[in-house]
Scaffold this motif. Structure first.
Motif, PDB file in Angstrom:
ATOM      1  N   VAL A 122       0.745  -1.095  -0.015  1.00 55.00           N
ATOM      2  CA  VAL A 122      -0.101  -0.023   0.159  1.00 55.00           C
ATOM      3  C   VAL A 122       0.874   1.380  -0.194  1.00 55.00           C
ATOM      4  O   VAL A 122       2.030   1.080   0.742  1.00 55.00           O
ATOM      5  N   ALA A 123       0.613   2.312  -0.685  1.00 51.36           N
ATOM      6  CA  ALA A 123       1.334   3.442  -0.856  1.00 51.36           C
ATOM      7  C   ALA A 123       0.269   4.702  -1.151  1.00 51.36           C
ATOM      8  O   ALA A 123      -0.531   4.682  -1.936  1.00 51.36           O
TER       9      ALA A 123
ATOM     10  N   LEU B  49       3.742   3.971  -8.946  1.00 50.92           N
ATOM     11  CA  LEU B  49       2.890   2.940  -9.524  1.00 50.92           C
ATOM     12  C   LEU B  49       2.118   2.528  -8.360  1.00 50.92           C
ATOM     13  O   LEU B  49       0.757   2.444  -8.495  1.00 50.92           O
ATOM     14  N   ALA B  50       2.674   2.061  -7.224  1.00 50.54           N
ATOM     15  CA  ALA B  50       1.744   1.626  -6.159  1.00 50.54           C
ATOM     16  C   ALA B  50       0.890   2.474  -5.500  1.00 50.54           C
ATOM     17  O   ALA B  50      -0.222   2.282  -5.167  1.00 50.54           O
TER      18      ALA B  50
ATOM     19  N   THR C 195      -3.071   1.672  -5.543  1.00 48.53           N
ATOM     20  CA  THR C 195      -3.897   1.953  -4.064  1.00 48.53           C
ATOM     21  C   THR C 195      -4.936   2.828  -4.524  1.00 48.53           C
ATOM     22  O   THR C 195      -6.039   2.408  -3.679  1.00 48.53           O
ATOM     23  N   GLU C 196      -4.795   3.913  -4.977  1.00 43.96           N
ATOM     24  CA  GLU C 196      -5.969   4.728  -5.422  1.00 43.96           C
ATOM     25  C   GLU C 196      -7.116   4.047  -6.295  1.00 43.96           C
ATOM     26  O   GLU C 196      -8.103   4.115  -6.117  1.00 43.96           O
TER      27      GLU C 196
ATOM     28  N   GLY D 276      -8.972   1.534  -4.602  1.00 43.55           N
ATOM     29  CA  GLY D 276      -9.838   2.111  -3.514  1.00 43.55           C
ATOM     30  C   GLY D 276      -9.385   1.509  -2.263  1.00 43.55           C
ATOM     31  O   GLY D 276     -10.141   1.021  -1.169  1.00 43.55           O
ATOM     32  N   VAL D 277      -8.226   1.009  -1.964  1.00 39.83           N
ATOM     33  CA  VAL D 277      -7.688   0.242  -0.620  1.00 39.83           C
ATOM     34  C   VAL D 277      -7.822   1.366   0.537  1.00 39.83           C
ATOM     35  O   VAL D 277      -7.188   2.166   0.513  1.00 39.83           O
ATOM     36  N   PHE D 278      -8.693   0.943   1.467  1.00 40.12           N
ATOM     37  CA  PHE D 278      -8.821   1.760   2.725  1.00 40.12           C
ATOM     38  C   PHE D 278      -8.200   1.212   3.736  1.00 40.12           C
ATOM     39  O   PHE D 278      -8.369   1.583   5.011  1.00 40.12           O
ATOM     40  N   THR D 279      -7.864  -0.136   3.752  1.00 44.02           N
ATOM     41  CA  THR D 279      -7.331  -0.880   4.869  1.00 44.02           C
ATOM     42  C   THR D 279      -6.483  -1.902   4.325  1.00 44.02           C
ATOM     43  O   THR D 279      -6.234  -1.993   3.441  1.00 44.02           O
ATOM     44  N   TYR D 280      -5.693  -2.334   5.545  1.00 44.04           N
ATOM     45  CA  TYR D 280      -5.185  -3.662   4.973  1.00 44.04           C
ATOM     46  C   TYR D 280      -4.980  -4.897   6.220  1.00 44.04           C
ATOM     47  O   TYR D 280      -5.191  -4.390   7.354  1.00 44.04           O
ATOM     48  N   PRO D 281      -4.853  -6.075   5.812  1.00 43.98           N
ATOM     49  CA  PRO D 281      -4.778  -6.593   4.795  1.00 43.98           C
ATOM     50  C   PRO D 281      -6.040  -6.228   3.648  1.00 43.98           C
ATOM     51  O   PRO D 281      -7.165  -6.037   4.347  1.00 43.98           O
TER      52      PRO D 281
END
Length: 221
Positions: free
Chosen positions: A96-97, A171-172, A176-177, A180-185
């Motif tokens: 994630v970045a 690129l990461a 991520t955008e 729509g990554v809002f949490t992890y994993p």
């Protein structure tokens, strides 16, 4: 950015459902069909972001951060699943970045650049405790740890600050955008379905949900 809001609503609904109904029960008897619900056991995008070639294995993207308490165990589950189902799925790790949080991506791609990316999983395990992550988030501490793993820290430092790694981090950020990554994993299956920590905590349950989604996608090809 609309995907983040959409998935966040689903995530909140999932949490409420789990609190109200408890942990989803599994029917492991093959004679009884397993039923999984969108918004509880998994989420989906309104429109696919990525669709694999019909002749290729389904792509499972594992978005992670080294500042994560459960990412290591989630990766163990996904690696085992991908090894068992090597003919159906392909697992890819994606750090994630964001413009304000690039540490994980910088470290991951620097390790990759010096052909030491196998250490990423070990570092993920090492930083599962918050205190340990805080230590290794300091660059000199990270270099010292890498040295104990037999890594040439000068090579790592050059890669860490290289233009090549900077491009990978850029690129990461876009990836991520885009997803729509809002949490992890945060696990994306073939650009259509999403699993989060609420699903990736138990081998049997995780495998059952993965089988359900993978088989569904294969039938739709």
């Amino acid at each position: 950015m609309w995907r983040i809001g959409f998935l966040f609503v689903l995530f909140c609904f999932s949490c409420f459902t789990l609190v109200a109904n408890g942990t989803p029960s599994l029917h492991l008897n093959e004679d009884k069909p397993q039923h999984f619900l969108e918004g509880r056991d998994y989420f989906s995008y309104q429109a696919p972001i990525y669709i694999s070639n019909p002749n290729d294995p389904l792509l499972i993207q594992f978005f992670f951060d080294y500042d994560c308490r459960v990412c290591s165990s989630a990766l163990d589950i996904l690696e085992l699943y991908s090894q068992i189902n090597f003919d159906k799925v392909k697992l890819i790790e994606q750090p994630v970045a964001t413009d304000k949080a690039q540490y994980s991506a910088l470290v991951f791609y620097a390790l990759q650049a010096i052909k030491a990316d196998d250490l990423s999983a070990l570092l993920l395990f090492e930083t599962a405790e918050k205190q340990r992550f805080s230590q290794l988030a300091r660059f000199n501490e990270l270099r010292a740890w890498l040295e104990t793993q037999g890594i040439n820290t000068d090579d790592f430092t050059k890669a860490f600050y290289s233009a090549k790694v900077a491009r990978e981090v850029e690129l990461a950020e876009k990836r991520t955008e885009e997803y729509g990554v809002f949490t992890y994993p945060y696990v994306v299956i073939d650009g259509r379905y999403v699993l989060t920590a609420s699903t990736l905590y138990n081998d049997d349950y995780s495998f059952a949900v993965l089988d359900f989604l993978v088989n569904k996608l294969i039938k739709e090809k």
